[in-house]
Design a protein around this motif. Structure first.
Motif, PDB file in Angstrom:
ATOM      1  N   LEU A 104      10.820   8.267   2.414  1.00 57.02           N
ATOM      2  CA  LEU A 104       9.987   7.587   3.406  1.00 57.02           C
ATOM      3  C   LEU A 104       8.701   7.060   2.765  1.00 57.02           C
ATOM      4  O   LEU A 104       8.243   5.952   3.091  1.00 57.02           O
ATOM      5  CB  LEU A 104       9.645   8.543   4.559  1.00 57.02           C
ATOM      6  CG  LEU A 104      10.789   8.956   5.479  1.00 57.02           C
ATOM      7  CD1 LEU A 104      10.298   9.965   6.507  1.00 57.02           C
ATOM      8  CD2 LEU A 104      11.398   7.745   6.174  1.00 57.02           C
ATOM      9  N   GLN A 105       8.134   7.838   1.860  1.00 57.11           N
ATOM     10  CA  GLN A 105       6.912   7.403   1.178  1.00 57.11           C
ATOM     11  C   GLN A 105       7.170   6.148   0.354  1.00 57.11           C
ATOM     12  O   GLN A 105       6.363   5.207   0.362  1.00 57.11           O
ATOM     13  CB  GLN A 105       6.388   8.531   0.293  1.00 57.11           C
ATOM     14  CG  GLN A 105       5.060   8.204  -0.394  1.00 57.11           C
ATOM     15  CD  GLN A 105       4.603   9.334  -1.302  1.00 57.11           C
ATOM     16  OE1 GLN A 105       5.364  10.249  -1.621  1.00 57.11           O
ATOM     17  NE2 GLN A 105       3.352   9.283  -1.727  1.00 57.11           N
TER      18      GLN A 105
ATOM     19  N   ARG B 149       1.461  -0.515   2.710  1.00 55.24           N
ATOM     20  CA  ARG B 149       2.801  -0.957   2.288  1.00 55.24           C
ATOM     21  C   ARG B 149       2.995  -0.764   0.796  1.00 55.24           C
ATOM     22  O   ARG B 149       2.141  -1.134  -0.014  1.00 55.24           O
ATOM     23  CB  ARG B 149       2.974  -2.449   2.632  1.00 55.24           C
ATOM     24  CG  ARG B 149       4.356  -2.999   2.353  1.00 55.24           C
ATOM     25  CD  ARG B 149       4.501  -4.369   2.992  1.00 55.24           C
ATOM     26  NE  ARG B 149       3.470  -5.297   2.502  1.00 55.24           N
ATOM     27  CZ  ARG B 149       3.616  -6.013   1.396  1.00 55.24           C
ATOM     28  NH1 ARG B 149       4.701  -5.916   0.665  1.00 55.24           N
ATOM     29  NH2 ARG B 149       2.664  -6.857   1.027  1.00 55.24           N
TER      30      ARG B 149
ATOM     31  N   THR C  67       9.419   3.923   0.904  1.00 53.62           N
ATOM     32  CA  THR C  67       9.812   2.811   1.763  1.00 53.62           C
ATOM     33  C   THR C  67       8.665   2.290   2.629  1.00 53.62           C
ATOM     34  O   THR C  67       8.451   1.078   2.731  1.00 53.62           O
ATOM     35  CB  THR C  67      10.984   3.228   2.672  1.00 53.62           C
ATOM     36  OG1 THR C  67      12.069   3.703   1.866  1.00 53.62           O
ATOM     37  CG2 THR C  67      11.455   2.053   3.523  1.00 53.62           C
ATOM     38  N   PHE C  68       7.919   3.212   3.232  1.00 56.92           N
ATOM     39  CA  PHE C  68       6.928   2.811   4.234  1.00 56.92           C
ATOM     40  C   PHE C  68       5.479   2.966   3.773  1.00 56.92           C
ATOM     41  O   PHE C  68       4.557   2.578   4.506  1.00 56.92           O
ATOM     42  CB  PHE C  68       7.136   3.619   5.522  1.00 56.92           C
ATOM     43  CG  PHE C  68       8.477   3.388   6.165  1.00 56.92           C
ATOM     44  CD1 PHE C  68       8.745   2.194   6.815  1.00 56.92           C
ATOM     45  CD2 PHE C  68       9.464   4.351   6.104  1.00 56.92           C
ATOM     46  CE1 PHE C  68       9.983   1.974   7.404  1.00 56.92           C
ATOM     47  CE2 PHE C  68      10.706   4.140   6.681  1.00 56.92           C
ATOM     48  CZ  PHE C  68      10.968   2.944   7.323  1.00 56.92           C
TER      49      PHE C  68
ATOM     50  N   ALA D  47       2.000   6.546   5.992  1.00 50.93           N
ATOM     51  CA  ALA D  47       3.035   6.835   6.976  1.00 50.93           C
ATOM     52  C   ALA D  47       3.547   8.262   6.857  1.00 50.93           C
ATOM     53  O   ALA D  47       4.045   8.838   7.826  1.00 50.93           O
ATOM     54  CB  ALA D  47       4.197   5.851   6.820  1.00 50.93           C
TER      55      ALA D  47
END
Length: 398
Positions: free
Chosen positions: A267-268, A391, A270-271, A275
């Motif tokens: 997740l880190q 991002r 990707t987002f 996040a």
């Protein structure tokens, strides 16, 4: 486009090396104070130093290792330090007085600090850049396992056998780590012109890295909060009549951390950092509040789950941020600086909180720990989150 390969032989061996190395740390950290009292009738201060002197040695080693790691060679330093760890583990058996024990602890800590900095740095040369958060998270599962298994064995072995068995177990883990050092293959890092020019310049800028200290300052605060649980939770749970909840807390912590690391790093990547970082901070805060306000079997175990998801995820995520924030030639110094402050929180924090304990009690102390994590959020926003936490792919130096 095919994803870069992460699960190579060397990455897997690196995880094994991290596990066995970390096991030595937690095996001895949880039992050395008791050994100093039982064997040498040490007072409380001396017994505490018998445990924390290891961290003192590790801190000293990290300062110099970051600078000279690539001059010595990452694999060579790993072999040397793990050989020293084997000898130091066995030498505890023959330590005839407290002074010699403390000396051995410092020497062993130096070996651990240097070796741990080497593998934490070297593994980043194996992990593909596009999967940095994910790979660092998986690599950190070894540390998570050791936080549960190490303290458990550190209590069980002296109780069921004796302290000599504990030292043999430490030596055995060190031997396994040494074998891993011979099996792993690490890319040779080219030494930059700047590193050559400043080789013998022992200035602050060549020994520590600004970005490593910036991110490490967050872990100084969060690490202090978690170290309080490591040191004081057993007594706190016993005070409230649920002594067995302390061991279950660490089991819950390990399970939650392992589960979280299956997806948090991805997740880190990707987002972006924010996040992931903000939710794990919140989980850490809520976990400490639960320890303070609901010291029952259910409350303590649930706190273990939340702190496992929170602090257990925070460390690899922050390490990934540190590595992505600096050029590859500065990764050794940045990694050493990051863990330098994490070690400081783990070693010095409990001493400071220990002075507060008589005034606040366990309930108040864990509320203080929740407050420390709140402060850590503010520090994170200031040093990284407000500028480079969004991002992925556009915010880092390469």
């Amino acid at each position: 486009m095919a994803r870069a390969k992460l699960w190579t032989k060397d990455f897997i061996v690196g995880i094994g090396l991290n596990l066995t190395m970390s096991m030595v740390f937690y095996l001895l950290m949880t039992s050395m104070a008791g050994y100093a009292v039982a064997r040498f009738s040490a007072g409380e201060a001396a017994a505490g130093f018998a445990s924390s002197s290891f961290v003192v040695g590790a801190v000293v080693a990290r300062v110099l290792t970051g600078k000279y790691l690539d001059f010595i060679g990452r694999r060579k330093l790993l072999i040397i330090t793990m050989a020293i760890s084997v000898l130091a583990s066995l030498a505890y058996i023959f330590a005839a007085d407290l002074t010699l024990l403390l000396t051995l602890r410092i020497v062993h800590g130096i070996a651990f600090g240097a070796g741990n900095t080497a593998i934490m740095t070297a593994i980043q040369s194996i992990i593909p850049a596009s999967r940095r958060g994910e790979g660092t998270g998986y690599f950190g599962t070894a540390t998570t396992l050791s936080t549960a298994l190490g303290p458990y064995l550190g209590v069980i072995l002296p109780r069921e056998f004796d302290y000599f068995m504990l030292f043999f177990a430490s030596a055995f883990m060190s031997v396994l780590a040494l074998i891993c050092c011979f099996l792993i293959r690490l890319p040779v890092q080219e030494i930059s012109d700047y590193q050559r020019r400043t080789k013998w310049h022992l200035k602050i800028g060549t020994l520590v890295d600004r970005d490593g200290l910036r991110i490490g300052s967050v872990m100084l605060l969060a690490g202090t909060a978690y170290a309080a649980a490591l040191v004081f939770l057993a007594g706190y749970a016993a005070e409230h009549g649920v002594a067995s909840a302390a061991s279950l807390f660490f089991v819950a912590f390990a399970v939650a951390s392992l589960f979280a690391r299956l997806f948090v790093g991805r997740l880190q990547d990707t987002f972006g950092d924010n996040a992931v970082i903000f939710p794990v901070f919140v989980a850490d805060i809520v976990g400490n509040v639960l320890l303070a306000l609901w010291p029952t079997m259910t409350g303590i175990v649930l706190a273990g789950v939340l702190i496992g998801f929170g602090f257990g995820s925070l460390m690899p995520c922050m390490q990934a941020i540190t590595v992505k924030s600096v050029p590859m030639s500065r990764v050794p110094v940045a990694t050493a600086s990051f863990f330098l402050l994490l070690d400081a929180g783990s070693g010095i924090g409990p001493v400071v909180l220990g002075f507060l304990y008589p005034f606040t009690g366990g309930n108040g102390m864990f509320l203080v720990c929740a407050g420390l994590v709140v402060v850590a959020i503010g520090v994170y926003i200031w040093v990284h989150g407000r500028r480079r936490g969004g991002r992925p792919g556009t915010e880092y130096l390469t």
